[in-house]
Design a protein around this motif. Structure first.
Motif, PDB file in Angstrom:
ATOM      1  N   TRP A  67      -2.287  -6.781   2.721  1.00 12.43           N
ATOM      2  CA  TRP A  67      -1.899  -6.196   4.005  1.00 12.43           C
ATOM      3  C   TRP A  67      -0.412  -5.890   3.965  1.00 12.43           C
ATOM      4  O   TRP A  67       0.374  -6.719   3.520  1.00 12.43           O
ATOM      5  CB  TRP A  67      -2.217  -7.177   5.144  1.00 12.43           C
ATOM      6  CG  TRP A  67      -1.934  -6.635   6.501  1.00 12.43           C
ATOM      7  CD1 TRP A  67      -2.208  -5.392   6.955  1.00 12.43           C
ATOM      8  CD2 TRP A  67      -1.308  -7.326   7.579  1.00 12.43           C
ATOM      9  NE1 TRP A  67      -1.807  -5.266   8.267  1.00 12.43           N
ATOM     10  CE2 TRP A  67      -1.254  -6.442   8.676  1.00 12.43           C
ATOM     11  CE3 TRP A  67      -0.789  -8.616   7.744  1.00 12.43           C
ATOM     12  CZ2 TRP A  67      -0.707  -6.782   9.896  1.00 12.43           C
ATOM     13  CZ3 TRP A  67      -0.250  -8.966   8.973  1.00 12.43           C
ATOM     14  CH2 TRP A  67      -0.219  -8.061  10.027  1.00 12.43           C
ATOM     15  N   GLY A  69       1.302  -4.916   6.722  1.00 14.09           N
ATOM     16  CA  GLY A  69       1.907  -5.118   8.042  1.00 14.09           C
ATOM     17  C   GLY A  69       1.907  -3.858   8.880  1.00 14.09           C
ATOM     18  O   GLY A  69       2.116  -3.911  10.086  1.00 14.09           O
ATOM     19  N   PHE A  70       1.709  -2.710   8.255  1.00 13.59           N
ATOM     20  CA  PHE A  70       1.701  -1.444   8.993  1.00 13.59           C
ATOM     21  C   PHE A  70       0.264  -0.962   9.236  1.00 13.59           C
ATOM     22  O   PHE A  70      -0.009  -0.287  10.216  1.00 13.59           O
ATOM     23  CB  PHE A  70       2.464  -0.362   8.229  1.00 13.59           C
ATOM     24  CG  PHE A  70       3.917  -0.679   8.059  1.00 13.59           C
ATOM     25  CD1 PHE A  70       4.734  -0.893   9.152  1.00 13.59           C
ATOM     26  CD2 PHE A  70       4.487  -0.762   6.797  1.00 13.59           C
ATOM     27  CE1 PHE A  70       6.079  -1.192   9.004  1.00 13.59           C
ATOM     28  CE2 PHE A  70       5.838  -1.052   6.637  1.00 13.59           C
ATOM     29  CZ  PHE A  70       6.629  -1.270   7.747  1.00 13.59           C
ATOM     30  N   PHE A 284       9.428  -8.451   4.336  1.00 11.35           N
ATOM     31  CA  PHE A 284      10.141  -7.588   5.282  1.00 11.35           C
ATOM     32  C   PHE A 284      11.061  -6.553   4.646  1.00 11.35           C
ATOM     33  O   PHE A 284      11.312  -5.515   5.235  1.00 11.35           O
ATOM     34  CB  PHE A 284      10.971  -8.440   6.256  1.00 11.35           C
ATOM     35  CG  PHE A 284      10.134  -9.351   7.093  1.00 11.35           C
ATOM     36  CD1 PHE A 284       9.312  -8.842   8.079  1.00 11.35           C
ATOM     37  CD2 PHE A 284      10.135 -10.714   6.874  1.00 11.35           C
ATOM     38  CE1 PHE A 284       8.521  -9.681   8.848  1.00 11.35           C
ATOM     39  CE2 PHE A 284       9.352 -11.563   7.630  1.00 11.35           C
ATOM     40  CZ  PHE A 284       8.544 -11.034   8.624  1.00 11.35           C
TER      41      PHE A 284
ATOM     42  N   GLY B  78      12.347  -1.030  11.220  1.00  8.66           N
ATOM     43  CA  GLY B  78      11.085  -1.147  10.489  1.00  8.66           C
ATOM     44  C   GLY B  78      10.359  -2.430  10.860  1.00  8.66           C
ATOM     45  O   GLY B  78       9.155  -2.428  11.122  1.00  8.66           O
ATOM     46  N   GLN B  79      11.101  -3.537  10.923  1.00  4.30           N
ATOM     47  CA  GLN B  79      10.489  -4.818  11.277  1.00  4.30           C
ATOM     48  C   GLN B  79      10.020  -4.816  12.727  1.00  4.30           C
ATOM     49  O   GLN B  79       8.942  -5.332  13.052  1.00  4.30           O
ATOM     50  CB  GLN B  79      11.500  -5.945  11.061  1.00  4.30           C
ATOM     51  CG  GLN B  79      11.823  -6.172   9.605  1.00  4.30           C
ATOM     52  CD  GLN B  79      12.950  -7.174   9.412  1.00  4.30           C
ATOM     53  OE1 GLN B  79      13.183  -8.034  10.230  1.00  4.30           O
ATOM     54  NE2 GLN B  79      13.664  -7.048   8.308  1.00  4.30           N
ATOM     55  N   GLN B  82       6.879  -2.804  13.021  1.00  8.55           N
ATOM     56  CA  GLN B  82       5.773  -3.549  12.415  1.00  8.55           C
ATOM     57  C   GLN B  82       5.202  -4.559  13.427  1.00  8.55           C
ATOM     58  O   GLN B  82       3.993  -4.640  13.629  1.00  8.55           O
ATOM     59  CB  GLN B  82       6.329  -4.278  11.191  1.00  8.55           C
ATOM     60  CG  GLN B  82       5.302  -4.939  10.315  1.00  8.55           C
ATOM     61  CD  GLN B  82       5.977  -5.651   9.149  1.00  8.55           C
ATOM     62  OE1 GLN B  82       7.134  -5.410   8.834  1.00  8.55           O
ATOM     63  NE2 GLN B  82       5.265  -6.536   8.504  1.00  8.55           N
ATOM     64  N   PHE B  85       3.600  -2.689  16.507  1.00  4.90           N
ATOM     65  CA  PHE B  85       2.281  -2.114  16.235  1.00  4.90           C
ATOM     66  C   PHE B  85       1.206  -3.203  16.272  1.00  4.90           C
ATOM     67  O   PHE B  85       0.143  -3.029  16.885  1.00  4.90           O
ATOM     68  CB  PHE B  85       2.280  -1.424  14.863  1.00  4.90           C
ATOM     69  CG  PHE B  85       0.919  -0.933  14.441  1.00  4.90           C
ATOM     70  CD1 PHE B  85       0.312   0.137  15.096  1.00  4.90           C
ATOM     71  CD2 PHE B  85       0.225  -1.545  13.408  1.00  4.90           C
ATOM     72  CE1 PHE B  85      -0.951   0.574  14.718  1.00  4.90           C
ATOM     73  CE2 PHE B  85      -1.036  -1.102  13.028  1.00  4.90           C
ATOM     74  CZ  PHE B  85      -1.617  -0.039  13.688  1.00  4.90           C
ATOM     75  N   ASN B  86       1.517  -4.327  15.622  1.00  2.15           N
ATOM     76  CA  ASN B  86       0.514  -5.384  15.553  1.00  2.15           C
ATOM     77  C   ASN B  86       0.267  -6.061  16.892  1.00  2.15           C
ATOM     78  O   ASN B  86      -0.774  -6.669  17.102  1.00  2.15           O
ATOM     79  CB  ASN B  86       0.922  -6.409  14.489  1.00  2.15           C
ATOM     80  CG  ASN B  86       0.717  -5.844  13.105  1.00  2.15           C
ATOM     81  OD1 ASN B  86      -0.388  -5.452  12.751  1.00  2.15           O
ATOM     82  ND2 ASN B  86       1.780  -5.733  12.334  1.00  2.15           N
TER      83      ASN B  86
END
Lengths: 326, 482
Positions: A67, A69-70, A284, B78-79, B82, B85-86
């Motif tokens: 996975w 994460g996106f 990350f 970006g983090q 991430q 989205f989740n």
């Protein structure tokens, strides 16, 4: 023995005034108290569950999936992440650096703090409290701030350390403490020891308070000087604490993420990349994060930390036995 | 009295229930701010923050919809995305900085939705910036570009005061690698104690990799993948020579000593204090100097990056660029979000954007009309002359995006290798680059196989473009004959 005392106690003490066993919690006051106890414990239990237990369990689950994460979907890959982690030379590099860091820090920190604690424990030392506070001060300073400040302190161009070294003619050009792979790790070791010196110092000071004054007095009457007092009284009585303090220090050195990240970011070229930074990088900082892979590395490292924890437990038990036998 | 066991059981049940409830929460509106009518917008355009705040305030007045605006550091964005989205809390409008997955994959995973704008809404923007597979999918707009692909991050920025002191003619003396090296030495000598010739963000490995890629193209290379063969080409002479050029600067003692601890922002900050003469950076450098280091503004000069050989034209190849602003597929206010994005399609706003001196605007001609620092105009001229559009396999076969998303990162990558060579830990750059090429090739082959196994038609030949001609733009028409 405690068990004997209980068995010899009067019947009403054991059963409570109303004749019920207090351990059973049937008494109204005790029952009410317990309800309060559980009420106050609930937030801690829930928060601990949500923020500690759940993430740990989740990381075990993630370690078996692929996975990034996106994506919304996670693909079950079994032990593939573990195989990939264990086959990655950079994981073993980070593991080696973590162990090296631990091996360098623990003896230095334990010995230096013991020496200082002996000095600070002396009743003859003036302003003891002030010194103790001064040595503890870095502990309460934010680690990330310490890391950033240390980058300036060790700056090869204008940092005070290099300015002094140049001024006293020790070096002609500034030493690149954090940019040179030969010095970067050792520089962080030094800063880490300084930063967390106070914690181990407090352990030792607490341990020293357990040495009874009468023993010192008796030894002094027998003609023992300071060196003999240290060698034949203090150090033998501190023995059980050596195990506990060493193991506590050892375990704490496995948590160096914030300082290492802010001082070196694991560089140059992985020279200071401890396992925690390795995990962070894949989770990350990678171009496409690999959360399953990073979780597998985290679980593998967690098992190692767990092993250290078991050693700690055994050490503490052994120390307790030694103390009770004393 | 509740027993301990029963209590723990009840706590665990409550906790699991809470977690399940949280997991099932759909956070309507793609995570709308409290009050429901506000749009949320995240981007990474720090130099444009004030302008965007003003635009959004005007938008609220005209449309009655408030905009909850957050500017992120690209890595942190970006983090944040991430996590958003989740937890089903994506902002309504966002840029995808820090998310390295192709937008095609984001679209497939349910991140982004078509932006409800018509063709006439985009009339003021150059047609060449829109391309299926990048800004569009199935002829629908999925992301609006704000930044031009015609830019690179290795312009030579120099301290004009130090250059003058050293008696340099920057246009001439900084044109080649040898010239750059000699000029850096002269600056160091003329600057006196505490002044270095060159400063670099060595801690920011990715940026160092970009510098080497650009310099390799200035030595005749065609980028990480040779468009003619589709093969990785890190282990070729241009890359090796570019790294050797940087190493020579270090060996000459011209590198600012603290560079190994600097990222792009801190390196720029140190450079602006006058501790070094030369600094590689993108066109946004002048915007940041203007914002944060104003006293230094008049001392800044810029020329093109140095080339390996004098007199040889330099071409830098960049793929088509995906758009910047996207609309979340989970947004409950897609129409309002599209209206917000529409703000950036007008000529007036594009001009105002250019005046923030960040990345180059989609219409490079606007820079000439904009009220900007002369170096920004110089940079635009350099990009017009040197930048060329390279072919993108995703345009010819969209399934290539699946392969890109499937590929795992190889470590050490180019940036890390450059860092390792400069710190002396990697002794043989060519060997390290050859290994990197080999691992990338194997990983791509694996990814192609994995994607093809799902029934998608994709092969390694998709990366090869036999009709690519060095020095020319690979426009849309070329794909028809490739």
């Amino acid at each position: 023995m405690a068990a004997t005392v209980v068995s010899e106690a009067p019947a009403e003490r054991r059963t409570g005034r109303n004749g019920r066993d207090p351990k059973g919690g049937k008494g109204p006051r005790l029952g009410r108290n317990r309800r309060w106890v559980w009420l106050f414990l609930t937030p801690t239990i829930v928060l601990y569950g949500v923020y500690t237990v759940y993430p740990i369990l989740a990381s075990y689950w993630y370690s078996f999936v692929e996975w990034n994460g996106f994506d919304a979907d996670k693909t079950w890959v079994g032990l593939a992440n573990y195989r990939a982690v264990l086959a990655d030379p950079l994981f073993w590099n980070s593991f080696r650096i973590t162990i090296l860091f631990m091996v360098a820090v623990v003896p230095l920190k334990v010995l230096l703090t013991l020496l200082l604690a002996l000095v600070l424990n002396s009743p003859k030392l003036p302003m003891r409290t002030l010194f103790r506070t001064a040595f503890f001060l870095p502990v309460v300073t934010t680690t990330a701030i310490v890391g950033v400040v240390m980058q300036f302190v060790f700056d090869p161009a204008s940092g005070p350390v290099n300015v002094l070294l140049r001024k006293f003619g020790v070096v002609a050009d500034g030493i690149n403490f954090l940019g040179d792979p030969k010095t970067a790790l050792w520089t962080v070791v030094g800063v880490y020891i300084w930063k967390w010196f106070g914690v181990t110092l407090i352990y030792w000071l607490a341990a020293l308070q357990t040495v009874p004054d009468e023993v010192y007095e008796a030894a002094a009457i027998d003609g023992a000087g300071p060196w003999r007092l240290l060698r034949h009284v203090t150090l033998p009585l501190l023995k059980p604490f050596v195990v506990i303090i060493t193991l506590l220090t050892l375990e704490s050195t496995l948590k160096v993420f914030d300082l290492m990240l802010t001082m070196t970011n694991g560089g140059p070229f992985y020279a200071t990349e401890v396992v925690e930074i390795y995990i962070y990088r894949w989770a990350f900082a990678a171009s496409v994060p690999q959360l399953g892979f990073a979780s597998a590395a985290a679980v593998a490292f967690g098992l190692f930390v767990g092993l250290v924890g078991v050693l700690q437990l055994l050490g503490i038990r052994a120390a307790r036995k030694t103390r009770s036998a004393r | 009295m509740i027993s301990r066991r029963r209590f723990l059981g009840a706590s665990a049940g409550a906790m699991l229930g809470g977690l399940a409830a949280a997991a099932c929460s759909t956070a309507p509106g793609g995570g709308q701010a409290a009050g429901a009518k506000a749009l949320r917008c995240w981007d990474h355009f720090q130099p444009r923050e004030d302008l965007h705040k003003k635009l959004f305030a005007d938008f609220q007045k005209s449309h009655g919809t408030a905009v909850d605006y957050t500017v992120y550091n690209p890595n942190q964005q970006g983090q944040a995305l991430q996590l958003a989205f989740n937890s089903k809390q994506l902002p309504d409008v966002f840029t995808t900085a820090g998310v390295k997955l192709p937008q095609a994959r984001l679209r497939k995973e349910g991140w982004i939705a078509p932006i409800q704008l018509e063709q006439k809404d985009l009339a003021a923007m150059p047609a060449e910036v829109f391309l299926n597979g990048f800004t569009h999918f199935d002829d629908k707009l999925y992301s609006l570009p704000l930044v031009n692909f015609r830019q690179y991050g290795t312009l030579t920025w120099y301290n004009a005061e130090l250059a003058e002191k050293a008696g340099l003619d920057p246009e001439k003396d900084l044109a080649t690698w040898d010239g750059f090296r000699a000029a850096a030495a002269k600056i160091e000598k003329a600057g006196g104690d505490g002044v270095s010739g060159w400063i670099a963000p060595l801690q920011f490995a990715e940026r160092m990799g970009e510098h080497v890629s650009d310099l390799a193209m200035a030595a005749g290379g065609s980028g990480a993948v040779d468009p003619r063969t589709g093969e990785y080409s890190y282990a070729t002479d241009p890359y090796v020579h570019a790294i050797e050029f940087l190493v020579s600067l270090k060996q000459d003692g011209l590198l600012f000593p603290a560079s190994s601890s600097l990222d792009a922002r801190t390196a720029r900050a140190r450079w602006s204090t006058g501790v070094a003469g030369l600094f590689f950076d993108g066109p946004w450098n002048i915007g940041v100097v203007n914002d944060q280091f104003k006293p230094f503004l008049d001392k800044v000069g810029v020329v093109a990056m140095p080339s390996a050989e004098a007199g040889k034209p330099v071409f830098v190849y960049a793929p088509p660029k995906a758009g910047d602003y996207c609309v979340a597929a989970t947004s409950q206010h897609a129409e309002a979000a599209a209206d917000l994005v529409k703000l950036f399609t007008t000529k007036e706003v594009m001009l105002a954007e250019a005046e923030q001196m960040d990345g180059m605007p989609v219409d490079l001609a606007l820079v000439d009309q904009a009220n900007v620092h002369p170096t920004y105009k110089t940079a635009a001229g350099i990009f017009r002359r040197q930048m060329r559009l390279r072919p993108a396999p995703e345009v010819r076969n969209p399934a290539v995006s699946e392969v890109t998303a499937e590929m795992k990162q190889i470590e050490p990558d180019l940036g890390a290798i450059v860092q390792g060579v400069l710190s002396g830990q990697v002794k043989d750059a060519r060997k390290a680059l050859t290994e990197y090429d080999g691992k990338l090739t194997a990983e791509r082959a694996r990814a192609v196989k994995a994607v093809a196994a799902k029934g998608t038609k994709v092969t390694l030949d998709d990366w090869a473009f036999a009709n690519w001609v060095p020095g020319q733009d690979y426009g849309r028409d070329k794909y028809k004959t490739s």
